[in-house]
Motif scaffolding. Structure first.
Motif, short mmCIF file in Angstrom:
data_model
loop_
_atom_site.label_atom_id
_atom_site.label_comp_id
_atom_site.label_asym_id
_atom_site.label_seq_id
_atom_site.Cartn_x
_atom_site.Cartn_y
_atom_site.Cartn_z
N GLN A 1 -3.32 5.61 9.51
CA GLN A 1 -3.48 4.18 9.24
C GLN A 1 -2.29 3.63 8.47
O GLN A 1 -1.95 2.47 8.56
N VAL A 2 -1.70 4.49 7.69
CA VAL A 2 -0.58 4.03 6.89
C VAL A 2 0.69 4.62 7.50
O VAL A 2 0.69 5.73 7.98
N THR A 3 1.73 3.83 7.46
CA THR A 3 2.98 4.27 8.07
C THR A 3 3.38 5.66 7.59
O THR A 3 3.37 5.94 6.40
N ARG B 1 -4.40 13.98 1.03
CA ARG B 1 -3.99 13.40 2.30
C ARG B 1 -4.88 13.89 3.44
O ARG B 1 -5.20 13.14 4.35
N SER C 1 -4.25 10.60 8.91
CA SER C 1 -3.82 9.58 7.95
C SER C 1 -2.85 8.62 8.59
O SER C 1 -1.88 8.21 7.99
N ARG D 1 -7.86 14.73 3.11
CA ARG D 1 -9.22 14.33 2.73
C ARG D 1 -10.13 15.52 2.46
O ARG D 1 -11.30 15.51 2.77
N LEU E 1 0.82 -1.21 0.00
CA LEU E 1 0.00 0.00 0.00
C LEU E 1 0.85 1.26 0.00
O LEU E 1 0.56 2.23 -0.69
N GLU E 2 1.94 1.19 0.77
CA GLU E 2 2.80 2.36 0.87
C GLU E 2 3.38 2.75 -0.49
O GLU E 2 3.39 3.92 -0.88
N ARG F 1 -11.27 6.56 1.98
CA ARG F 1 -10.49 7.64 1.35
C ARG F 1 -9.95 7.24 -0.02
O ARG F 1 -9.88 8.05 -0.93
N GLU G 1 -10.69 1.05 2.06
CA GLU G 1 -10.87 2.30 2.82
C GLU G 1 -11.60 3.36 2.01
O GLU G 1 -11.34 3.53 0.82
N MET H 1 0.71 4.24 -2.69
CA MET H 1 0.45 5.64 -2.39
C MET H 1 1.51 6.53 -3.03
O MET H 1 1.21 7.60 -3.56
#
Lengths: 1011, 203
Positions: free
Chosen positions: B180-182, A587, B178, A589, A120-121, A154, A152, A124
Motif C-alpha cells: 500500500q505504501v510506496t 513490516r 506492504s 505484520r 506517511l512515507e 497495521r 489502516e 514510517m
C-alpha cells in the motif's frame, strides 16, 4: 514522491544508477569519482552528499563520512525549498547508523515530519528510527498519527505493540493495556480485524488483564474464523477456558485436541490439570527459564478429596486407553507416557503407588526401550521414586534384558538403554572397582561387535552404538577419580579418540575430550577440539562455557583474545542489527514476534557471560601489556582509567543476570563451570538429575565480576600512587591530587576486602598473618588470587599513605616484604608440590598462571611506576635530607622486590623447561605403559586392549571399506604425541610470559641501581 | 513426538544447538531471525517431554518467482530422536501452513546428493520429485538435488476471503503485503543479503 518523475532525491535517476552499481560491485573509488562529478552539478543536493558519505563510510573513512553527512543534514534543515524525500533520508539514515549516530538520523526524520506532517512515507521512516532506538513511547505516538491519517489496521497494531513493549520491557504501567484494548475495540467495531496476528495480539492484551471471558467471546464470534488452523484455535480456547476457571469445558477442548493430535504432550498435561482443577501448568510460563533445563511438571493435588481424585483418575485412564487403542502408529509415545503420568500423580497423591509406577515404566521399556530417547523420557517419572525403589526398578529391568529384540539394531538400543538407565539412577557409583572395570569392558565388546551394523552408513550419520564409547569414558573417568590411576584417565582419552578416528563428527566425544585435555594440562589441544565443534553465532552464547573458563586462566593469550573478540563481536553485532530486524516483523505484520524479539534481545543483554567477557577482555589487554608501563597506561586511558568498570561493579548488585548456557552437554565430573569433582577426593555423587545450580552460580558470577571490574581502576590508581612518591612537596596542587588518589584507592581496597568478606583492617591482618607464616594459605580458600591482588594494591596504597607504612616518620618497606613473601611462598610451594604434567594432570597450573599474570604482573607495574619516578630524569637535582633517606629506603625495597620477582619467575622457567626438554619418547613411554595390562585381570588397559585388537586386523568384508580404512589409520602413539605437544605448548607460552617479565625486571634493576 | 509447535524466539538457543548436534551446515543466525520474523507460521519445533527441543523445520515463502511457492530451508532432528517420524511431522506441518496460510502451489527443497536417508524420506515418504540438479550447491562443493512437491492448493477454502485480503492480493511474500505504501527499499529481502546490496536497494 521524488521518484515519480524519474528523479531520485531530485536528481535524474539515470545519473544515480551508475553510482549504485559501482557500490554494489564494491568499486568504491569509481563510485566516489562519479559522485564527485555529480556533486559538481548538484553541489547542494543532500542526496548526492548522502551518497558520498555512504561511499566514504564503506571506504573506511568514518570521520569524513560523518562530516559530509552533517553537511547534508545542515542543507536539509536550512533550505526550505529543498526536497525532503525518504530516499535521501533513508540513505543518510544508513550512514548515520553505521557511524553509531542513530540520534542524528532520528532528528533528520523528526525535522522532515515536522515540515511535511501528512507524509506517511516519512512517518514510517520516523517510526523505524524509534524502533531502532527502542523508544517505545515515541513509536506509539508516531504509529497513532499514521493510524489517524489513513485508518489502516497495521498502524493501529504497531501502536498496540509499542504499548505492550512499554508494559513488558519498559516502565509503562499496566493501565496502558486498557488504552490498547480501547483502541482495538473501537477499531474492531468500525472495521473488524483482518490479520490473524492482530487477533493474537488482541488476545494477549486481554489475557494480560485477565479478561479471559472477553477473549472467549471474541474467539467464539466472527473474528475467531481468522484462525485457520483448527488445533491452534482449540489451544487458545482451552487455555482461555482454563484460566477463566471453567475447567470442565477446558478439559473437553483438550480432549478434542488430543483426538486430533495424539502426540501433543502439553495438551495432555493441560487436560490433566483441568480434570484436577489445578492451574500450575499455566503458571510456569517463565521467560527466563534457562535453556534445556528439564521441565519437571508441577502439580497441585492436595485440594482434592479421595473421591474426586479417584473419579478424575478413572476418567483420565479411560480416555488414555481410548487413545492407545486408536493409535495405529507404534512410534507414538504420548498415550503411553500419559499412562505413566497418571501413575505418577497417583504416587504423589497417595504416596504408596511406587509399584504402579515401576510396572508402567517396565511396560514403557518393553515398547520403547530400544529408543535413544528412552532415558530422557522417563527421567521425570523416576523422580517420584525413592532411591531403593529406583534400584528395584533397575533390577527388574536387568532381568528383562535376557530377552532382547531379535532385530540387531533394536537389541543394541535396548542394551544401551540399560546402561544409560544405570547411569541415570546413579548406580555406577554403587559398583565396586572390579564391577566397573567389567562393565567398561562389556561396553567396548558390545561396541566392537556392533560396528558392522554401521558399515553402510553415510559418513555424516552417527554410528550405531557410538554412545557406548561415551558411557565407557564416563566409567573410566570415575575409575580414575576413585583410584587416581592415571592409566584409566589415558584410557578414557584413547576410547574417545578411537571413536573420533572412525567418525569425526561425533560431537559428544569432542566435548568429553575437550574437558579431559583441559584437565590434563593440554589446553591447546582442548581448544583445537573446541574449534572443531565449529561453534558460532548464538552457539557462542550457549556452548562456549566448555572452554572459556579454562582459557581465562591460561597463558594462551592469542587464542583467548580471539575467543573473547569473536564472542563480543557476535553479541554487539546482534544488538546493533536486532532493531533493524524488529522492523522486519512490523513490516511483515508478525506482531507477536515483535514482542518476542525485543524480549529476546533483553535476554541476551542480561547474559551473565556477556558481562564476564566485557570485563575479562580489557583485563586480558592489561595482562598482555603489563611489562611496559607506558603501554599499560595507554590501555588504561582507553578504558577511561577504569571508571566505567567501577560503575559496573557498583551496579551489578541490582542487575538481573540470565544464564543461557546449555549445561546438559557437560560431562558428569564438571556439571557447571565452577565444579570439577576430579579436583577433590572421591565421593559418591548423584549426577542425575543435574541439580539446578543457577542460584549459586548467580552469586558466584556476581562476586567475580564485582571484584574483577575493580581491577582496572585499582591498577590505574596504584600507578599514580607509586609515582607521586618523589614529587616536590612544595607543589600543593600535586599533593592535593595525591591525597585524592590515596583516598580513592583506600575506598576501593575497602570494597575489595569487603567482597572477600573482611573489613580493611582485618584483611590487612590476614595477609600479614599469612606472609609471616602465622596463618596458612588455606585461609584464602579458593580466592587466593584475589587475596594476592589485594596485597599488591595494598602495598601500592601504603606507598602514598600516612596511615600505614610510616614508621617513626620514615617509610618502611613492611608492605613490600609482605608482597614479596606472599608471592614467593605461594608460587614456590606450588612448584614443589606439582609433578610433571605428563604424570599428574594439571592440578594447580591454572592458579600458578593466574598468580604470575595477575598479582605478580600488577606488582611489576607498581615497581615500574616507582622506578620511573625515582630515577632522575634530566637535570633534576638530587634530593637531600629526609627525602633522600626515604628514597634510599625505597630504592632498597624496590631492588629487593625486583630480586624476589625474578627469582620466582626463574624458578617457574626452570620447572617448565625441565618438562619441555624431557625427551618425547620418554613421555610416550609413560603414556603407553600406563595402558599395559601385564596379563593382570584388574587395572587399566583392558578396554583399550579390546579396541586395539579390533584395529590391528580389521575384517574388511565385515566392516566395510571406510571403517576398515579408519581402523588401519588409527594410531594411539599419535594421540600420545598430540597430548605431549599440547602440554608443551601451554608450558612454552607460560615460559615466554615469565621470560619477558624477567627481562623487563632486569632492565628495571639496572635503572634503579643508578639511584 | 510430543508437541510439534510453532517456534518462539527463545527456542532459537536450543534450535541452534540442535543444529550443532545434527548438521554439518550451520547458518548465520540472521538467517534464522529473518525466517522467524518474516514467516513465523512456517517455523516449527518439536518439544520433547522434558522440554528440550528435539528438532525443527525452517521454511519460507519464495519472494522472487511468480508462482507462489514455499521452500524448506532446513530440517533437523536430534539423533536421539530419529526414527520416530518427527521429520515427517515437521514437514507436514510446514507444508500445511504454506498451503493454508499462504496458498502455496508447490514446495521446493535442496538435499545433498550423498544424503540418502534424507533423499529417501523426501521421495518415498513425502512424495517429492527431483526437479533439477544444482552443481556445487554446498560450500564443500557437493551437488544438490532441487526437489519439488505439488501441494493440492485448494481453489477456495473456507477462509480464502481473509487470506486474500491480508496478502494484499499478492503471493506469499511479506513485501507484497506492504504494497500500500510506496516501496523504495526491499526491506524484506535486505536482511539476507549483504549490507551493500541492501543499501543499494535504497537507490
Amino acid at each position: 514522491m521524488a521518484s515519480k518523475f524519474g528523479l531520485a532525491g531530485g536528481i535524474p535517476e539515470r545519473r544515480v544508477r551508475p553510482i549504485w552499481d559501482a557500490i554494489d560491485s564494491r568499486q568504491f573509488k569509481n563510485a566516489l569519482k562519479i559522485t564527485t562529478t555529480l556533486l559538481s552539478k548538484h553541489h547542494n543536493s543532500p542526496y548526492a552528499l548522502a551518497l558520498k558519505a555512504l561511499i566514504l563510510e564503506r571506504m573506511g573513512k568514518p570521520d569524513e563520512a560523518l562530516s559530509v553527512c552533517l553537511n547534508a543534514k545542515e542543507l536539509l534543515y536550512k533550505n526550505e525549498s529543498l526536497l525532503m524525500d525518504d530516499l535521501t533520508l533513508s540513505t543518510l539514515q544508513i550512514v548515520f547508523q553505521r557511524l553509531d549516530h542513530l540520534e542524528l538520523a532520528t532528528s533528520c526524520y523528526e525535522h522532515a515530519c515536522g515540515k511535511f506532517p501528512n507524509n506517511l512515507e516519512l512517518m514510517m521512516g520516523l517510526f523505524n528510527c524509534y524502533v531502532r532506538e527502542y523508544s517505545f513511547v515515541k513509536q506509539q505516538q508516531t504509529a497513532i498519527k499514521m493510524y489517524k491519517l489513513v485508518g489502516e489496521e497495521r498502524f493501529l497494531l504497531w501502536a498496540v505493540c509499542s504499548i505492550q513493549l512499554q508494559v513488558l520491557c519498559g516502565n509503562g504501567g499496566e493501565k496502558l493495556l486498557l488504552l490498547a484494548e480501547g483502541l482495538l475495540k473501537k477499531h474492531v467495531a468500525s472495521h473488524g480485524l483482518h490479520e490473524p496476528e492482530a487477533l493474537i495480539v488482541y488476545f494477549s492484551i486481554l489475557e494480560q488483564q485477565t479478561k479471559y471471558g472477553d477473549a472467549l467471546d471474541i474467539l467464539g464470534g466472527k473474528l475467531g474464523s481468522l484462525l485457520i488452523v483448527e488445533v491452534d484455535k482449540l489451544r487458545i480456547q482451552g487455555k482461555l477456558l482454563a484460566r477463566a476457571g471453567d475447567y470442565a469445558a477446558a478439559a473437553n477442548v483438550y480432549q478434542k485436541i488430543l483426538e486430533l493430535c495424539g502426540d501433543d504432550w502439553e495438551a495432555f498435561l493441560h487436560y490433566l490439570g483441568c480434570l484436577f482443577e489445578d492451574d500450575s501448568s499455566w503458571s510456569c510460563e517463565t521467560i527466563n527459564a534457562s535453556i534445556n533445563s528439564p521441565k519437571f511438571v508441577e502439580c497441585k493435588l492436595a485440594h482434592l478429596t479421595d473421591e474426586v481424585f479417584n473419579s478424575c483418575v478413572e476418567n483420565a485412564s479411560a480416555f488414555v486407553q481410548k487413545l492407545q487403542a486408536e493409535t495405529s502408529n507404534d512410534s507414538l509415545r504420548n498415550p503411553y507416557l500419559a499412562h505413566l503420568e497418571i501413575e505418577r500423580r497417583k504416587c504423589l497423591f497417595r504416596k504408596n503407588n511406587d509399584d504402579g509406577v515401576i510396572e508402567v515404566l517396565l511396560q514403557y521399556y518393553s515398547r520403547f526401550g530400544h529408543l535413544a530417547c528412552f532415558t530422557s523420557d522417563i527421567e521425570a517419572f523416576l523422580q517420584v521414586l525413592s532411591q531403593e525403589k529406583k534400584i528395584e526398578f533397575l533390577d527388574k529391568l536387568m532381568k528383562n534384558s535376557s530377552s532382547l529384540s531379535a532385530v540387531p539394531t533394536k537389541a543394541l538400543g535396548q542394551s544401551i538403554t540399560l546402561l544409560k538407565t544405570q547411569e541415570l539412577i546413579g548406580n555406577m557409583f554403587r559398583l565396586s572397582v572390579a564391577e566397573l572395570e567389567g562393565s567398561a569392558v562389556q561396553m567396548a565388546e558390545l561396541y566392537c561387535k556392533n560396528i558392522p551394523l554401521s558399515k553402510d552408513l553415510d559418513p555424516q550419520e552417527s554410528m550405531h552404538g557410538e554412545e557406548l564409547l561415551s558411557i565407557a569414558c564416563n566409567v573410566l573417568v570415575q575409575l580414575f577419580w576413585r583410584t587416581r590411576d592415571l592409566g584409566y584417565f589415558i584410557e578414557a582419552i584413547m576410547v574417545l579418540e578411537f571413536g573420533l578416528a572412525i567418525k569425526r563428527y561425533a560431537w559428544q566425544h569432542k566435548i568429553l575430550l575437550l574437558h579431559l585435555y583441559s584437565y590434563f594440562g593440554a589446553l591447546s589441544l582442548a581448544y583445537e577440539r573446541y574449534k572443531s565443534l565449529d561453534v558460532k553465532n548464538i552457539l557462542m552464547e550457549t556452548v562456549s562455557h566448555h572452554i572459556l573458563p579454562q582459557m581465562l586462566a591460561s597463558p594462551l593469550w592469542a587464542d583467548l583474545s580471539n575467543l573473547l573478540k569473536d564472542y563480543l563481536k557476535f553479541m554487539d553485532d546482534h544488538f546493533r542489527e536486532s532493531a533493524d530486524l524488529t522492523f522486519l516483523a512490523y513490516r511483515h505484520r508478525n506482531y507477536s514476534k515483535v514482542i518476542e524479539f525485543v524480549q529476546f534481545k533483553e535476554r541476551l543483554q542480561h547474559s551473565n557471560q556477556y558481562l564476564v567477557v566485557r570485563v575479562e577482555a580489557p583485563i586480558l589487554q592489561l595482562k598482555q601489556n603489563a611489562d611496559n608501563i607506558e603501554e599499560e597506561e595507554s590501555i588504561l586511558e582507553s578504558l577511561k582509567c577504569g571508571i566505567d568498570f567501577v560503575e559496573l561493579s557498583n551496579e551489578i548488585g541490582s542487575k538481573s543476570l540470565i544464564f543461557n548456557e546449555d549445561f546438559q552437554s557437560r560431562p558428569w565430573w564438571t556439571p557447571t563451570t565452577e565444579i570439577n569433582y576430579l579436583l577433590g577426593p572421591f565421593e559418591g555423587i548423584s549426577y542425575y538429575p543435574k541439580e539446578n545450580l543457577t542460584k549459586e552460580r548467580e552469586t558466584s558470577v556476581r562476586g567475580l565480576v564485582e571484584r574483577k571490574s575493580l581491577l582496572p581502576r585499582m591498577i590505574y590508581l596504584s600507578i599514580q600512587s607509586a609515582s607521586v612518591l618523589f614529587k616536590d612537596s612544595s607543589d600543593t596542587n600535586g599533593s592535593l591530587a595525591d591525597h585524592k588518589t590515596s583516598l580513592e584507592l583506600k575506598s576501593l581496597l575497602e570494597r575489595y576486602a569487603k567482597l572477600l568478606g573482611f573489613s580493611l583492617n582485618d584483611a590487612i591482618d590476614v595477609v600479614m598473618g599469612v606472609s609471616r607464616g602465622l596463618k596458612t594459605y588455606e585461609v584464602f580458600g579458593s580466592d587466593v588470587i584475589d587475596w594476592l591482588n589485594f596485597a599488591v594494591f595494598f602495598n601500592a596504597w601504603s606507598l602514598n599513605s600516612n596511615e600505614f607504612g610510616q614508621h617513626e616518620g620514615k617509610r618502611t618497606p613492611v608492605s613490600w616484604q609482605l608482597v614479596n613473601s606472599l608471592l614467593e611462598n605461594y608460587v614456590l610451594s606450588k612448584l614443589r608440590s606439582m609433578g610433571p604434567l605428563i604424570q599428574s594432570p594439571q592440578g594447580d597450573l591454572p592458579k600458578l598462571v593466574q598468580a604470575v599474570t595477575e598479582p605478580l604482573a600488577w606488582h611489576g607495574v607498581v615497581i615500574q611506576s616507582c622506578v620511573r619516578s625515582c630515577v632522575p630524569s634530566g637535570k633534576k637535582k638530587k634530593k637531600s635530607g629526609s627525602t633522600g633517606q626515604s628514597i634510599s629506603l625505597l630504592s632498597h625495597a624496590v631492588r629487593d622486590a625486583i630480586q624476589s620477582l625474578c627469582s620466582i619467575l626463574e624458578e617457574i622457567v626452570r620447572w617448565s623447561q625441565d618438562q619441555i626438554k624431557s625427551p618425547e619418547d620418554n613421555k610416550i613411554d609413560i603414556l603407553v605403559s600406563s595402558l599395559k595390562t601385564n596379563g593382570q585381570n584388574g587395572g587399566p588397559g583392558h578396554v583399550f586392549h579390546i579396541l586395539e585388537t579390533l584395529a590391528s586386523s580389521p575384517n574388511e568384508t565385515e566392516l566395510g571399506n571406510w571403517i576398515s580404512q579408519a581402523l588401519r589409520a588409527w594410531s594411539p602413539v599419535d594421540v600420545g604425541r598430540k597430548i605431549i605437544t599440547g602440554q608443551s605448548r601451554v608450558l612454552s607460552e607460560f615460559c615466554r610470559i615469565c621470560e619477558s617479565k624477567i627481562k623487563a625486571l632486569k632492565s628495571l634493576k639496572q635503572q634503579i641501581a643508578q639511584v | 513426538m510430543v508437541c510439534i509447535r510453532k517456534a518462539t524466539m527463545d527456542d532459537l538457543l536450543a534450535m541452534q544447538a540442535c543444529n550443532l548436534l545434527c548438521l554439518p551446515e550451520n547458518y548465520q543466525m540472521k538467517y534464522y531471525l529473518y525466517h522467524i520474523l518474516s514467516w513465523p507460521q512456517l517455523l516449527y519445533v518439536a518439544e520433547d517431554y522434558n522440554g528440550r527441543i528435539a528438532g525443527y523445520v525452517l521454511a519460507k515463502m519464495d519472494e522472487e518467482s511468480n508462482e507462489c511457492h514455499g521452500h524448506i530451508t532446513s530440517l533437523s532432528v536430534l539423533r536421539t530422536h530419529r526414527k520416530l517420524g518427527l521429520a515427517t511431522k515437521h514437514m507436514s506441518a510446514a507444508q500445511a501452513a504454506m498451503e493454508q496460510v499462504f496458498g502455496a502451489e508447490y514446495v521446493s527443497l535442496h538435499v545433498r546428493k550423498s544424503n540418502r536417508a534424507a533423499f529417501n524420506l523426501y521421495t518415498q515418504t513425502l512424495g517429492y520429485k527431483i526437479h533439477d540438479v544444482e552443481a556445487k550447491y554446498y560450500a564443500d562443493g557437493e551437488d544438490a538435488y532441487d526437489m519439488r512437491k505439488q501441494l493440492k492448493a485448494k481453489q477456495s477454502h473456507q477462509h480464502s476471503h481473509h487470506h486474500h485480503h491480508h496478502h494484499g492480493g499478492g503471493c506469499c511474500s511479506g513485501e507484497a503485503r506492504s504494497t500500500q505504501v510506496t516501496q523504495t527499499r526491499g526491506d524484506s529481502k535486505m536482511e539476507t543479503k549483504t549490507s551493500t546490496k541492501s543499501n543499494s536497494k535504497a537507490g
